[in-house]
Write a protein that holds these residues in place. Structure first.
Motif, mmCIF file in Angstrom:
data_model
loop_
_atom_site.group_PDB
_atom_site.id
_atom_site.type_symbol
_atom_site.label_atom_id
_atom_site.label_comp_id
_atom_site.label_asym_id
_atom_site.label_seq_id
_atom_site.Cartn_x
_atom_site.Cartn_y
_atom_site.Cartn_z
ATOM 1 N N UNK A 55 -35.400 -51.507 -0.574
ATOM 2 C CA UNK A 55 -35.410 -51.728 -2.035
ATOM 3 C C UNK A 55 -36.851 -51.769 -2.544
ATOM 4 N N UNK A 56 -37.734 -52.372 -1.765
ATOM 5 C CA UNK A 56 -39.134 -52.440 -2.196
ATOM 6 C C UNK A 56 -39.764 -51.040 -2.214
ATOM 7 N N UNK A 57 -39.454 -50.269 -1.182
ATOM 8 C CA UNK A 57 -39.971 -48.892 -1.142
ATOM 9 C C UNK A 57 -39.476 -48.108 -2.357
ATOM 10 N N UNK A 58 -38.173 -48.238 -2.633
ATOM 11 C CA UNK A 58 -37.589 -47.497 -3.763
ATOM 12 C C UNK A 58 -38.242 -47.898 -5.083
ATOM 13 N N UNK A 59 -38.515 -49.188 -5.248
ATOM 14 C CA UNK A 59 -39.134 -49.674 -6.480
ATOM 15 C C UNK A 59 -40.540 -49.074 -6.647
ATOM 16 N N UNK A 60 -41.296 -49.059 -5.543
ATOM 17 C CA UNK A 60 -42.639 -48.466 -5.610
ATOM 18 C C UNK A 60 -42.557 -46.968 -5.945
ATOM 19 N N UNK A 61 -41.599 -46.274 -5.327
ATOM 20 C CA UNK A 61 -41.458 -44.833 -5.572
ATOM 21 C C UNK A 61 -41.046 -44.566 -7.020
ATOM 22 N N UNK A 62 -40.245 -45.470 -7.564
ATOM 23 C CA UNK A 62 -39.799 -45.325 -8.947
ATOM 24 C C UNK A 62 -40.983 -45.415 -9.921
ATOM 25 N N UNK A 63 -41.884 -46.362 -9.662
ATOM 26 C CA UNK A 63 -43.054 -46.501 -10.543
ATOM 27 C C UNK A 63 -43.962 -45.276 -10.448
ATOM 28 N N UNK A 64 -44.108 -44.745 -9.240
ATOM 29 C CA UNK A 64 -44.916 -43.528 -9.050
ATOM 30 C C UNK A 64 -44.267 -42.360 -9.790
ATOM 31 N N UNK A 65 -42.929 -42.289 -9.655
ATOM 32 C CA UNK A 65 -42.180 -41.251 -10.365
ATOM 33 C C UNK A 65 -42.401 -41.353 -11.874
ATOM 34 N N UNK A 66 -42.448 -42.586 -12.398
ATOM 35 C CA UNK A 66 -42.627 -42.761 -13.844
ATOM 36 C C UNK A 66 -44.002 -42.269 -14.296
ATOM 37 N N UNK A 67 -45.019 -42.541 -13.499
ATOM 38 C CA UNK A 67 -46.353 -42.037 -13.844
ATOM 39 C C UNK A 67 -46.376 -40.509 -13.823
ATOM 40 N N UNK A 68 -45.759 -39.933 -12.798
ATOM 41 C CA UNK A 68 -45.731 -38.466 -12.706
ATOM 42 C C UNK A 68 -44.923 -37.847 -13.840
ATOM 43 N N UNK A 69 -43.843 -38.527 -14.230
ATOM 44 C CA UNK A 69 -43.022 -38.008 -15.330
ATOM 45 C C UNK A 69 -43.792 -38.057 -16.646
ATOM 46 N N UNK A 70 -44.562 -39.126 -16.841
ATOM 47 C CA UNK A 70 -45.378 -39.224 -18.058
ATOM 48 C C UNK A 70 -46.421 -38.103 -18.074
ATOM 49 N N UNK A 71 -47.013 -37.811 -16.913
ATOM 50 C CA UNK A 71 -47.984 -36.716 -16.827
ATOM 51 C C UNK A 71 -47.309 -35.381 -17.133
ATOM 52 N N UNK A 72 -46.069 -35.225 -16.655
ATOM 53 C CA UNK A 72 -45.333 -33.983 -16.906
ATOM 54 C C UNK A 72 -45.060 -33.816 -18.406
ATOM 55 N N UNK A 73 -44.767 -34.923 -19.064
ATOM 56 C CA UNK A 73 -44.519 -34.866 -20.509
ATOM 57 C C UNK A 73 -45.796 -34.464 -21.268
ATOM 58 N N UNK A 74 -46.936 -35.010 -20.834
ATOM 59 C CA UNK A 74 -48.206 -34.612 -21.458
ATOM 60 C C UNK A 74 -48.471 -33.122 -21.244
ATOM 61 N N UNK A 75 -48.132 -32.643 -20.065
ATOM 62 C CA UNK A 75 -48.351 -31.235 -19.738
ATOM 63 C C UNK A 75 -47.432 -30.338 -20.574
ATOM 64 N N UNK A 76 -46.157 -30.764 -20.705
ATOM 65 C CA UNK A 76 -45.215 -30.007 -21.551
ATOM 66 C C UNK A 76 -45.740 -29.920 -22.989
ATOM 67 N N UNK A 77 -46.210 -31.055 -23.492
ATOM 68 C CA UNK A 77 -46.731 -31.105 -24.862
ATOM 69 C C UNK A 77 -47.958 -30.200 -25.011
ATOM 70 N N UNK A 78 -48.812 -30.216 -23.980
ATOM 71 C CA UNK A 78 -50.014 -29.369 -23.999
ATOM 72 C C UNK A 78 -49.642 -27.889 -24.149
ATOM 73 N N UNK A 79 -48.518 -27.501 -23.548
ATOM 74 C CA UNK A 79 -48.119 -26.093 -23.560
ATOM 75 C C UNK A 79 -47.175 -25.739 -24.698
ATOM 76 N N UNK A 80 -46.801 -26.716 -25.521
ATOM 77 C CA UNK A 80 -45.864 -26.402 -26.607
ATOM 78 C C UNK A 80 -46.422 -26.760 -27.993
ATOM 79 N N UNK A 81 -46.688 -28.042 -28.229
ATOM 80 C CA UNK A 81 -46.979 -28.484 -29.596
ATOM 81 C C UNK A 81 -48.384 -29.033 -29.842
#
Ligand code: ZN
Length: 501
Positions: free
Chosen positions: A6-32
């Motif tokens: 459970x602890x590993x999953x929680x850490x991976x989830x937070x990392x995933x959230x940072x990467x997802x936020x970066x992906x959203x910035x990248x999408x925005x950079x290429x669209x609007x």
């Protein structure tokens, strides 16, 4: 053990959230994003990437993985927990070898490279990106050098996008494919070229977008968990399994541009949307490799979307959407137009038969650059020379040459292109397996029904996410290793009929 997992999953989830936020910035950079946002955006994406990297290479993650090893060994290889631990461990062992500081610098460099390329391309100004590319090549080599014990310096770079695929094996499979393709291209291009004027008329942009999205939804792309926007260079991106987006570009005078890019990106998106929801936020919740990803975009774009059966159902609908342009055009003429084979300069416009020759040129050039056989300053000439020898064409400028693809300007040199051709090969392997399980699939496509094919792909290819490597998945799904037979058979059957070879 449950607590540690459970602890590993929680850490991976937070990392995933940072990467997802970066992906959203990248999408925005290429669209609007307005141009003024560029400098800060590069820095912001670099900051997020660095934070995610630091969190992931935290020794506490390594310790959790060590402590979970005995638990993993008691589980089935295929179980979700064992797979999560195994895949995370492989990623971790790779990640700890790359300093976070280097990655941060590299992301900032590629963000700058992207902006320079976006200006250099319309200006036909290779000189403007030459220094950036030199630095990219240096940094790509440095990145590879962090992974000792490789056979070819491209292997660690290929491993980022196509894990466990090696430059030597790819070269071998690609050269087998080239030997088959060259005579087919030769035989086709000796004939009168197909007339594609029916798809090169004027088509209203909104109507084009609406038709493409209707087909994507019929395929199974879920708009409750997706959307489409416009960009220069179409791509798919994901912020969670509940938000998988696609982008497209429209050409008013070319009906095929937006339509097939939409079907292509929808194929990528359906793969991600089809992943087991239990994996949300974990490293298993991703397509397993660029090759398998590309196999799904190509399945829906080409094997389905450019098939005769598909258009028996959809052509009357397309004619209804564009009555003025298409009322006098027979289905056969339209089918030939969208499957026109010609030697061309632009990879993304290339037909199914010549497409792989474009990819092989890029792979060979990047391997040569990494091997120190080709300097950046000589790259435009080397590019033109290969197009002359392989496709019999000379580009009038670098816009239609080395400046056409974003990959080297916004990523590594090495590892970016092999996935396209691997994808074509794998698309036919999987489609063949689906058809063996459900022989009715082809007939259903002719009736505009895709549920059986989509369901089979979801069960066999999409659901596992990254649980299995591409090689494991190919073995499980097709009962054999990566091979070109079904792809060559597919091309020979389809184009043999079209061109009476
Ligand atoms: Zn793609």
């Amino acid at each position: 053990m449950e607590k540690k997992l459970a602890e590993l999953k929680q850490r991976l989830l937070e990392i995933n959230d940072l990467n997802s936020a970066a992906a959203l910035l990248s999408w925005d950079q290429s669209t609007y994003m307005p141009p003024g946002g560029a400098p800060a955006r590069g820095r912001q994406m670099a900051t997020l990437a660095q934070l995610a990297q630091e969190k992931f290479i935290d020794p506490a993650v390594g310790q959790l993985l060590d402590e979970l090893r005995s638990y993993e060994e008691r589980l089935d290889y295929e179980s979700d927990d064992a797979s999560l631990i195994r895949v995370t461990r492989k990623n971790y062992e790779k990640a700890v070898l790359v300093p976070a500081e280097f990655l941060g610098k590299f992301y900032a460099h590629t963000a700058e490279g992207y902006q320079l390329w976006a200006k250099a391309r319309p200006d036909n100004d290779f000189k403007a990106v030459e220094d950036v590319l030199k630095k990219t090549l240096d940094m790509s080599r440095q990145l590879a050098e962090f992974f000792p014990g490789y056979d070819h310096i491209a292997d660690p770079l290929i491993d980022f996008s196509d894990p466990d695929m090696k430059a030597e094996n790819i070269r071998k499979v690609f050269s087998e494919l080239r030997d088959e393709l060259v005579p087919i291209v030769q035989a086709i291009t000796e004939q009168e070229p197909a007339d594609d004027s029916p798809v090169k008329q004027s088509f209203n942009e909104d109507d084009q977008l609406a038709f493409g999205m209707q087909v994507a939804q019929d395929f199974g792309y879920d708009l409750q968990r997706g959307r489409q926007d416009k960009t220069h260079h179409p791509f798919m991106t994901k912020f969670s399994l509940g938000d998988v987006r696609i982008t497209t570009r429209v050409k008013e005078n070319d009906l095929t541009e937006a339509l097939f890019s939409t079907l292509h990106e929808a194929g990528h998106a359906m793969y991600e949307q089809g992943i087991n929801m239990d994996y949300e936020g974990s490293p298993l919740a991703n397509g397993t490799s660029s090759g398998v990803h590309e196999s799904q975009s190509r399945t829906w774009e080409n094997i389905v979307g450019r098939s005769r059966g598909f258009w028996e159902h959809y052509y009357p609908k397309l004619q209804a959407a564009f009555p003025e342009q298409l009322k006098g055009v027979e289905l056969d003429a339209f089918y030939r137009a969208i499957n026109k084979v010609s030697r061309s300069l632009i990879r993304t416009d290339a037909d199914e038969v010549t497409y792989n020759l474009h990819v092989m040129i890029r792979l060979d050039l990047e391997l040569q650059m990494l091997e120190d056989q080709l300097a950046i300053k000589d790259l435009p000439d080397a590019w033109h020379a290969r197009y002359e020898s392989d496709l019999g064409l000379k580009a009038p400028s670098d816009v239609d040459g080395v400046l056409q693809d974003v990959h080297w300007y916004a990523g590594t040199i090495g590892g970016a292109f092999q996935g396209y051709t691997l994808g074509n090969i794998i698309s036919a392997l999987f489609f063949d397996a689906a058809r063996q399980a459900h022989p009715e699939i082809e007939q259903q496509i002719g009736q505009g029904q895709f549920g059986t094919l989509h369901g089979w792909l979801k069960d066999n290819v999409y659901q596992p996410g990254s649980k299995f490597t591409a090689n494991e998945l190919i073995q499980r799904v097709t009962g054999g290793p990566l091979r070109i037979g079904p792809y060559i058979h597919y091309l020979k059957t389809k184009y043999g009929e079209l061109y009476e070879l």
